[in-house]
Design an enzyme around this catalytic site. Structure first.
Site, PDB file in Angstrom:
ATOM      1  N   HIS A   1      44.361 -85.672 -26.074  1.00 34.73           N
ATOM      2  CA  HIS A   1      43.492 -84.481 -26.026  1.00 34.73           C
ATOM      3  C   HIS A   1      44.272 -83.173 -25.987  1.00 34.73           C
ATOM      4  O   HIS A   1      43.655 -82.108 -25.908  1.00 34.73           O
ATOM      5  CB  HIS A   1      42.573 -84.541 -24.805  1.00 34.73           C
ATOM      6  CG  HIS A   1      41.558 -85.637 -24.871  1.00 34.73           C
ATOM      7  ND1 HIS A   1      40.606 -85.704 -25.870  1.00 34.73           N
ATOM      8  CD2 HIS A   1      41.351 -86.726 -24.088  1.00 34.73           C
ATOM      9  CE1 HIS A   1      39.851 -86.786 -25.685  1.00 34.73           C
ATOM     10  NE2 HIS A   1      40.288 -87.421 -24.612  1.00 34.73           N
TER      11      HIS A   1
ATOM     12  N   HIS B   1      37.273 -91.604 -26.940  1.00 39.35           N
ATOM     13  CA  HIS B   1      37.155 -90.157 -27.144  1.00 39.35           C
ATOM     14  C   HIS B   1      37.946 -89.716 -28.375  1.00 39.35           C
ATOM     15  O   HIS B   1      39.036 -90.238 -28.635  1.00 39.35           O
ATOM     16  CB  HIS B   1      37.686 -89.404 -25.919  1.00 39.35           C
ATOM     17  CG  HIS B   1      37.002 -89.788 -24.644  1.00 39.35           C
ATOM     18  ND1 HIS B   1      37.521 -90.716 -23.770  1.00 39.35           N
ATOM     19  CD2 HIS B   1      35.826 -89.371 -24.113  1.00 39.35           C
ATOM     20  CE1 HIS B   1      36.703 -90.849 -22.737  1.00 39.35           C
ATOM     21  NE2 HIS B   1      35.664 -90.056 -22.911  1.00 39.35           N
TER      22      HIS B   1
ATOM     23  N   ASP C   1      38.669 -97.499 -23.381  1.00 45.75           N
ATOM     24  CA  ASP C   1      37.420 -96.980 -22.818  1.00 45.75           C
ATOM     25  C   ASP C   1      36.234 -97.263 -23.745  1.00 45.75           C
ATOM     26  O   ASP C   1      35.105 -96.847 -23.471  1.00 45.75           O
ATOM     27  CB  ASP C   1      37.511 -95.483 -22.458  1.00 45.75           C
ATOM     28  CG  ASP C   1      38.371 -94.669 -23.397  1.00 45.75           C
ATOM     29  OD1 ASP C   1      38.715 -95.167 -24.487  1.00 45.75           O
ATOM     30  OD2 ASP C   1      38.710 -93.523 -23.042  1.00 45.75           O
TER      31      ASP C   1
HETATM   32  C1  SP5 Z   1      42.477 -90.094 -22.702  1.00 44.20           C
HETATM   33  C2  SP5 Z   1      41.060 -90.035 -22.296  1.00 44.20           C
HETATM   34  O1  SP5 Z   1      40.356 -91.037 -22.376  1.00 44.20           O
HETATM   35  N1  SP5 Z   1      40.616 -88.882 -21.803  1.00 44.20           N
HETATM   36  C3  SP5 Z   1      39.234 -88.783 -21.450  1.00 44.20           C
HETATM   37  C4  SP5 Z   1      38.882 -87.519 -20.747  1.00 44.20           C
HETATM   38  C5  SP5 Z   1      37.419 -87.567 -20.436  1.00 44.20           C
HETATM   39  N2  SP5 Z   1      37.046 -86.754 -19.333  1.00 44.20           N
HETATM   40  C6  SP5 Z   1      35.723 -86.996 -18.823  1.00 44.20           C
HETATM   41  C7  SP5 Z   1      34.670 -86.704 -19.818  1.00 44.20           C
HETATM   42  C8  SP5 Z   1      33.321 -86.494 -19.209  1.00 44.20           C
HETATM   43  C9  SP5 Z   1      32.482 -87.743 -19.325  1.00 44.20           C
HETATM   44  N3  SP5 Z   1      31.238 -87.609 -18.658  1.00 44.20           N
HETATM   45  C10 SP5 Z   1      30.561 -88.898 -18.711  1.00 44.20           C
HETATM   46  C11 SP5 Z   1      29.546 -89.076 -17.644  1.00 44.20           C
HETATM   47  C12 SP5 Z   1      29.161 -90.535 -17.614  1.00 44.20           C
HETATM   48  N4  SP5 Z   1      28.276 -90.843 -16.552  1.00 44.20           N
HETATM   49 ZN    ZN Z   2      39.297 -91.798 -23.886  1.00 42.65          ZN
END
Ligand code: SP5
Ligand code: ZN
Length: 359
Positions: free
Chosen positions: A168, A205, A292
């Protein structure tokens, strides 16, 4: 298969992330890497190697020097403001540089205040810095580059077990749980040495950082399968219409996928991705391996099962390319080791060998 690993990943261990204003325990924790390490140690298909230091050259090849300088100084700046004492033992922005703030007024200068600087170099609120974050992030880059060296020396497949994850992080900012984009650093490093490289990003992601870094390049192809940004983090990038620009036009391919994505739907999209990779005639493949996509992942919404990771690894091996696999996300810790081991066994052509979850 050689696995490059560095125990200094544990130095990055923040307590709290903030999602939509709600403080919650970090999902990106040291136990993730330790779960994978334990699973691979118990399988004689894998042997472990230590990383070798590569310095900052390969980091500044893909990141702004100001970002690297800030991350090197950040904890000292926070300490000087009382961080770790009366202030929380982690450092995160409260004000970030939204593009609309200065619309029509040119680039913002980097401020000198610590809280201003972190808002200048960070793009979200889920990646706190702690005292050892910079050391851990440097070690992760060395893991990736050492794994790349083993590939260059002739190994058919090498795995870099690293965290915090980096896909990211664009050239000039950190976030998405990571500090440095080691997949991009390793891809650029390989491209310098072998020519054409393909990056296959299978994290749930979208790897916005990697896409941004290579968006204008034709030598490094970026292909990603991910949750559609219309509903999924990082929200603003990862659309199917983003195809690269200038000389890089046609060298980005995004395959956004629906919530609840099943094994079959996923494998069909994977085949599309692999066809594009095959057309690139790359000399090496870099896989950003996020797990994930697993059905029980706490922050994602695909429905993949452990056995399908074996098939994904097997299909990737079908490309016949020297393959560098670098760990990115995956947050359901009880199955993370088993999922990684299964994926890598598929890549190696070893039979599916599901084991009960430890603990
Ligand atoms: C490398 C990687 O997998 N980074 C991921 C970063 C994600 N951060 C959190 C994103 C917000 C997700 N919200 C989901 C709520 C589910 N209940
Ligand atoms: Zn991820």
């Amino acid at each position: 298969m050689q696995v490059v690993y560095d125990p200094r990943h544990v130095l990055h261990d923040p307590v709290t992330e903030v999602q939509y204003g709600v403080p919650m325990p970090m999902y990106e924790v040291p136990a993730r890497a330790e779960s994978i390490r334990a699973a691979l140690l118990a399988d004689d298909s894998f042997s472990f190697a230590d990383p070798v230091g590569h310095g900052l050259g390969p980091v500044t090849a893909v990141h702004h020097e100001g970002l690297v300088r800030f991350l090197g100084e950040a904890w000292g700046l926070w300490r000087a403001r009382g961080g770790g004492g009366s202030m929380p033992p982690q450092f995160m922005p409260d004000t970030v540089l939204h593009p609309a703030m200065r619309e029509g007024m040119g680039e913002a200068p980097e401020p000198s205040a610590a809280v201003g600087r972190i808002g200048y170099w960070c793009w979200e609120t889920m990646t706190p810095l702690v005292a050892g974050s910079y050391q851990a992030a440097r070690a992760a880059v060395d893991v990736a580059l050492t794994a790349a060296d083993l590939l260059l020396a002739g190994d058919a497949a090498v795995y870099g077990l690293a965290r915090p994850p980096g896909h990211h992080c664009p050239r000039s900012a950190f976030g998405g749980y990571g500090l440095f984009n080691y997949s991009a650093a390793a891809s650029a490093y390989l491209a310098d040495r072998v020519g054409r490289v393909a990056v296959l990003d299978v994290d749930y992601h979208h790897g916005n950082g990697t896409q941004q870094i290579f968006y204008h390049r034709a030598d490094v192809l970026y292909v990603s399968l991910h949750g559609d940004p219309d509903r999924a983090f990082p929200y603003f990038i990862g659309w199917a219409g983003e195809r690269g620009a200038g000389p890089g036009e046609g060298f980005t391919l995004n395959l956004p996928l629906p919530a609840g994505c099943t094994n079959d739907r996923y494998l069909a999209a994977l085949d599309t991705a692999l066809e594009r990779v095959a057309e690139h005639s790359a000399a090496a493949l870099v896989v950003s391996l996020g797990l994930d996509t697993y059905g029980q992942d706490p922050i994602a919404d695909f429905a993949l099962s452990t056995d399908v990771y074996h098939e994904v690894g097997r299909r990737v091996a079908g490309l016949g390319l020297p393959t560098l696999v670098l760990q990115e996300g995956g947050y359901f810790v009880p199955k993370l080791g088993e999922n990684a081991r299964t994926w890598l066994r598929g890549l190696l052509g070893r039979p599916l060998d599901l084991r009960p979850t430890p603990g």
